[in-house]
Design a protein around this motif. Structure first.
Motif, PDB file in Angstrom:
ATOM      1  N   LEU A 463       0.912  -1.359   0.524  1.00  0.00           N
ATOM      2  CA  LEU A 463      -0.113   0.338  -0.457  1.00  0.00           C
ATOM      3  C   LEU A 463       0.601   1.052   0.180  1.00  0.00           C
ATOM      4  N   PRO A 464       1.927   1.104   0.747  1.00  0.00           N
ATOM      5  CA  PRO A 464       2.936   2.480   1.493  1.00  0.00           C
ATOM      6  C   PRO A 464       3.459   2.696  -0.610  1.00  0.00           C
ATOM      7  N   THR A 465       3.526   1.443  -1.509  1.00  0.00           N
ATOM      8  CA  THR A 465       4.134   2.194  -2.356  1.00  0.00           C
ATOM      9  C   THR A 465       3.607   2.414  -3.354  1.00  0.00           C
ATOM     10  N   ILE A 466       1.760   1.808  -3.907  1.00  0.00           N
ATOM     11  CA  ILE A 466       1.014   2.117  -4.493  1.00  0.00           C
ATOM     12  C   ILE A 466       0.838   3.445  -4.014  1.00  0.00           C
ATOM     13  N   ARG A 467       0.222   4.019  -3.115  1.00  0.00           N
ATOM     14  CA  ARG A 467       0.044   5.404  -2.747  1.00  0.00           C
ATOM     15  C   ARG A 467       0.951   6.471  -3.150  1.00  0.00           C
ATOM     16  N   ALA A 468       2.050   6.239  -3.439  1.00  0.00           N
ATOM     17  CA  ALA A 468       3.499   6.897  -3.320  1.00  0.00           C
ATOM     18  C   ALA A 468       3.496   7.019  -4.534  1.00  0.00           C
ATOM     19  N   ASP A 469       2.712   6.182  -5.355  1.00  0.00           N
ATOM     20  CA  ASP A 469       2.722   6.465  -6.975  1.00  0.00           C
ATOM     21  C   ASP A 469       2.167   7.013  -7.381  1.00  0.00           C
ATOM     22  N   LEU A 470       0.733   7.164  -6.754  1.00  0.00           N
ATOM     23  CA  LEU A 470      -0.442   7.939  -7.225  1.00  0.00           C
ATOM     24  C   LEU A 470      -0.067   9.355  -6.677  1.00  0.00           C
ATOM     25  N   HIS A 471       0.825   9.350  -6.161  1.00  0.00           N
ATOM     26  CA  HIS A 471       0.861  10.772  -5.709  1.00  0.00           C
ATOM     27  C   HIS A 471       1.818  11.050  -6.564  1.00  0.00           C
ATOM     28  N   HIS A 472       2.493  10.486  -6.977  1.00  0.00           N
ATOM     29  CA  HIS A 472       3.649  10.695  -7.769  1.00  0.00           C
ATOM     30  C   HIS A 472       3.644  11.247  -9.453  1.00  0.00           C
ATOM     31  N   GLU A 473       2.548  10.528  -9.646  1.00  0.00           N
ATOM     32  CA  GLU A 473       1.624  10.788 -10.820  1.00  0.00           C
ATOM     33  C   GLU A 473       0.774  12.301 -10.898  1.00  0.00           C
ATOM     34  N   SER A 474       0.424  12.735  -9.888  1.00  0.00           N
ATOM     35  CA  SER A 474      -0.047  13.788  -9.272  1.00  0.00           C
ATOM     36  C   SER A 474       0.666  14.858  -9.212  1.00  0.00           C
ATOM     37  N   GLU A 475       1.785  14.641  -8.368  1.00  0.00           N
ATOM     38  CA  GLU A 475       3.316  15.483  -8.718  1.00  0.00           C
ATOM     39  C   GLU A 475       4.004  15.609  -9.556  1.00  0.00           C
ATOM     40  N   ARG A 476       3.953  15.216 -10.836  1.00  0.00           N
ATOM     41  CA  ARG A 476       4.496  15.172 -12.115  1.00  0.00           C
ATOM     42  C   ARG A 476       3.700  16.827 -13.660  1.00  0.00           C
ATOM     43  N   LEU A 477       2.406  16.253 -12.505  1.00  0.00           N
ATOM     44  CA  LEU A 477       1.635  16.754 -13.773  1.00  0.00           C
ATOM     45  C   LEU A 477       1.721  18.568 -13.180  1.00  0.00           C
ATOM     46  N   ARG A 478       2.033  19.006 -11.730  1.00  0.00           N
ATOM     47  CA  ARG A 478       2.493  20.169 -11.180  1.00  0.00           C
ATOM     48  C   ARG A 478       3.585  20.636 -11.795  1.00  0.00           C
ATOM     49  N   ASP A 479       4.387  20.193 -11.723  1.00  0.00           N
ATOM     50  CA  ASP A 479       5.486  19.653 -12.156  1.00  0.00           C
ATOM     51  C   ASP A 479       5.806  20.470 -13.094  1.00  0.00           C
ATOM     52  N   ALA A 480       5.349  20.099 -14.290  1.00  0.00           N
ATOM     53  CA  ALA A 480       5.034  20.152 -15.739  1.00  0.00           C
ATOM     54  C   ALA A 480       4.513  21.657 -16.363  1.00  0.00           C
ATOM     55  N   GLU A 481       3.481  21.794 -14.940  1.00  0.00           N
ATOM     56  CA  GLU A 481       3.566  23.496 -15.032  1.00  0.00           C
ATOM     57  C   GLU A 481       2.570  23.680 -16.398  1.00  0.00           C
ATOM     58  N   PHE A 482       1.587  22.801 -16.647  1.00  0.00           N
ATOM     59  CA  PHE A 482       0.513  23.234 -17.869  1.00  0.00           C
ATOM     60  C   PHE A 482       0.040  24.571 -17.862  1.00  0.00           C
ATOM     61  N   GLU A 483      -0.281  24.755 -18.643  1.00  0.00           N
ATOM     62  CA  GLU A 483      -1.306  26.572 -19.011  1.00  0.00           C
ATOM     63  C   GLU A 483      -3.005  25.570 -18.843  1.00  0.00           C
ATOM     64  N   ASN A 484      -3.053  26.766 -18.156  1.00  0.00           N
ATOM     65  CA  ASN A 484      -4.826  26.402 -18.587  1.00  0.00           C
ATOM     66  C   ASN A 484      -5.226  25.402 -17.716  1.00  0.00           C
ATOM     67  N   TYR A 485      -5.031  24.775 -16.443  1.00  0.00           N
ATOM     68  CA  TYR A 485      -4.446  24.009 -15.310  1.00  0.00           C
ATOM     69  C   TYR A 485      -5.124  24.171 -14.628  1.00  0.00           C
ATOM     70  N   ALA A 486      -6.960  23.292 -13.744  1.00  0.00           N
ATOM     71  CA  ALA A 486      -7.078  23.836 -12.680  1.00  0.00           C
ATOM     72  C   ALA A 486      -7.855  22.496 -11.955  1.00  0.00           C
ATOM     73  N   LEU A 487      -7.646  22.660 -11.084  1.00  0.00           N
ATOM     74  CA  LEU A 487      -8.029  21.590  -9.937  1.00  0.00           C
ATOM     75  C   LEU A 487      -8.532  21.442  -9.240  1.00  0.00           C
ATOM     76  N   MET A 488      -9.570  20.076  -9.187  1.00  0.00           N
ATOM     77  CA  MET A 488     -10.844  20.283  -8.137  1.00  0.00           C
ATOM     78  C   MET A 488     -10.441  18.811  -7.490  1.00  0.00           C
TER      79      MET A 488
END
Length: 524
Positions: A463-488
């Protein structure tokens, strides 16, 4: 009841071999040992001194100097087999092991398993058509003669090999044999083994052929057993659990792999790390225990691929050649809804479709979500992903639309980056969900990392590895600094979620407020 004669090929660690042999014979089974003739003489004397008094242990009458990939490995195996057949007339099965193998089930379980079916267990796949060999030499293992070892005599090995190729000195495979290939770790019934020994006495031509093949331990028994035994009496699998790294080397098991190993549908496992003393002790004690129940889930290989693959996920920054001229068009807007919980995104999109005429699609690049007939480009996941920009341009044209919404898994960063680099305007709505332990366990089962019978301890470790993996996916999106990005956010303020929806979907605030107030969207 099954009684097993273990064919034990070894070349080191006499103390470990002594312990292994004593352990395996405690339950009435047998051990036939071949100790490499290259090994230290004092180690062999130590083995004989410790085990000669054990009536359930025998030694190969002739010791062979073994080398990887050579006929010598098969010759050593045959010497141990002959000793076992002669000295253990009550043995019903012959099980091939190495000194690095250890049991991952009890003897009681192993005996019941072998009694359940009157079959042989040996990987045996067609040599030429199965694709079992992934890299390196294939047909040339057989059609040319190999007298030298590639590892310690590489110059002679390739000189002889290339000379034969240049002079066209290839040879035919014995015509009455279908060449098979598979793992060397087999378990054969007594009558099968006796038939194999009779066959090799009657067919010196076959023996001559295999003596000069390369890596014959993967073809010799596999071919002969398949030739002698009806296919209905062969299970083309090994009973020894092993995994390979990305570099083609056997993966080692350590102290924290105990629960994972017991959950696999195998009787033994290799390789147990020499450093895993606690694991060896626990597995050693397991063999003689009675009444142990094993919850077999068999997720080991999928879990290994998942854990070792983290951090090696490649990214593609340049457009593929067939997409170089593909664009959705400057005048169009594509909104990407990114959500790991697919049901959440699908519910939101379904509600959006009720309130808007803007075309909105589900996960078209992650599953076979419905699409119109586009001339075949939509008929498989491979085609959809290979031509993703062309596909979306055709969907825009089909719908006669200049705005569209699609769902994308957050892990598909290359898909997201593809569309953000396009000439169209790309908007992104990330939906951040909360992941309970129960949800993550279900997720592990859905993607094949766990089965319904995976022990709770194994799941808890994952579970800790899977949870960290999902968190990493989200971090990659934010690190990419896409224009017109919104978060719900699940659990976020309704007003904040409404603003994110209005921005990403470019919809009126009252419609966004309606969508944000739907309390069932996030339910699991």
């Amino acid at each position: 009841m099954a009684r097993i004669a273990f064919i034990l090929l070894t070349h080191k660690d006499p103390d470990g071999i002594i312990a292994q042999a004593e352990r395996l014979t405690q339950t009435g089974d047998y051990v036939a040992i071949h100790f490499d003739a290259r090994a230290k003489p004092e180690h062999y004397r130590k083995l004989r001194s410790a085990l000669d008094a054990n009536p359930n242990v025998t030694f190969a009458k002739k010791r062979v100097k073994c080398g990887w990939g050579e006929w010598s490995l098969v010759a050593a195996t045959l010497e141990a087999v002959k000793a076992a057949v002669a000295d253990f007339p009550r043995a019903t099965h012959f099980y091939m092991l190495s000194g690095d193998c250890m049991q991952i089930k009890s003897a009681e379980y192993a005996h019941d398993f072998l009694d359940a079916e009157e079959v042989d267990y040996i990987e045996s796949f067609d040599f030429f058509s199965s694709g079992w060999i992934k890299t390196g030499m294939k047909e040339d293992r057989l059609v040319y003669r190999h007298w030298f070892n590639e590892r310690n005599q590489p110059k002679r090995f390739y000189l002889a090999y290339n000379l034969q190729k240049r002079l066209k000195l290839s040879r035919e495979v014995p015509r009455d044999l279908q060449m098979m290939i598979g793992s060397q770790w087999w378990c054969l019934r007594r009558r099968t083994m006796e038939q194999v020994l009779d066959f090799i006495k009657a067919r010196p031509d076959v023996m001559r052929f295999f003596r000069t093949t390369w890596i014959p331990d993967e073809t010799f028994f596999q071919t002969i057993v398949h030739h002698l035994i009806p296919e209905t009496e062969i299970r083309a699998r090994t009973l020894t659990f092993l995994m390979f790294t990305d570099y083609g080397m056997p993966a080692n098991f350590y102290n924290d792999h105990y629960d994972l190993l017991l959950a696999q549908d195998y009787l033994f496992a290799r390789k147990i790390s020499p450093e895993a003393k606690e694991l060896k002790q626990r597995l050693g004690e397991l063999w003689t225990r009675e009444g142990v129940q094993f919850a077999v889930s068999n997720e080991g290989r999928a879990l290994h691929r998942f854990l070792t693959g983290r951090g090696r996920v490649g990214r593609r920054f340049a457009p593929r050649f067939w997409e170089a001229e593909a664009t959705l068009g400057r005048e169009r807007t594509l909104t990407l809804i990114l959500c790991k919980k697919w049901h959440v995104a699908k519910r939101l999109v379904a509600e959006f479709r009720k309130r808007s005429s803007i075309p909105a699609l589900d996960y078209v690049f992650n599953e076979m979500a419905p699409l119109p007939d586009l001339g075949g480009i939509e008929t498989s996941p491979e085609k959809r992903n290979r031509h993703r920009r062309a596909l979306m341009r055709m969907v825009f044209d089909h719908e006669n639309a200049d705005r569209m919404v699609i769902c994308v898994d957050p892990a598909e960063l290359d898909v997201i980056e593809d569309f953000t680099r396009d000439k169209c305007q790309t908007r992104i709505l990330e939906i951040e969900c909360q992941f309970s332990d129960d949800y993550l366990k279900g997720h592990a089962q859905r993607v094949g990392l766990a089965g319904h019978h995976t022990p709770p301890q194994v799941l808890d470790q994952m579970l800790p590895t899977i949870r960290a993996d999902l968190h990493h996916e989200s971090e990659r999106l934010r690190d990419a600094e896409f224009e017109n990005y919104a978060l719900m956010r699940e659990g976020g303020e309704i007003e904040d979620n409404a603003r994110a929806l209005a921005h990403a979907l470019d919809i009126p605030s009252d419609m966004a407020q309606e969508l944000a107030e739907l309390d069932y969207i996030f339910r699991d």
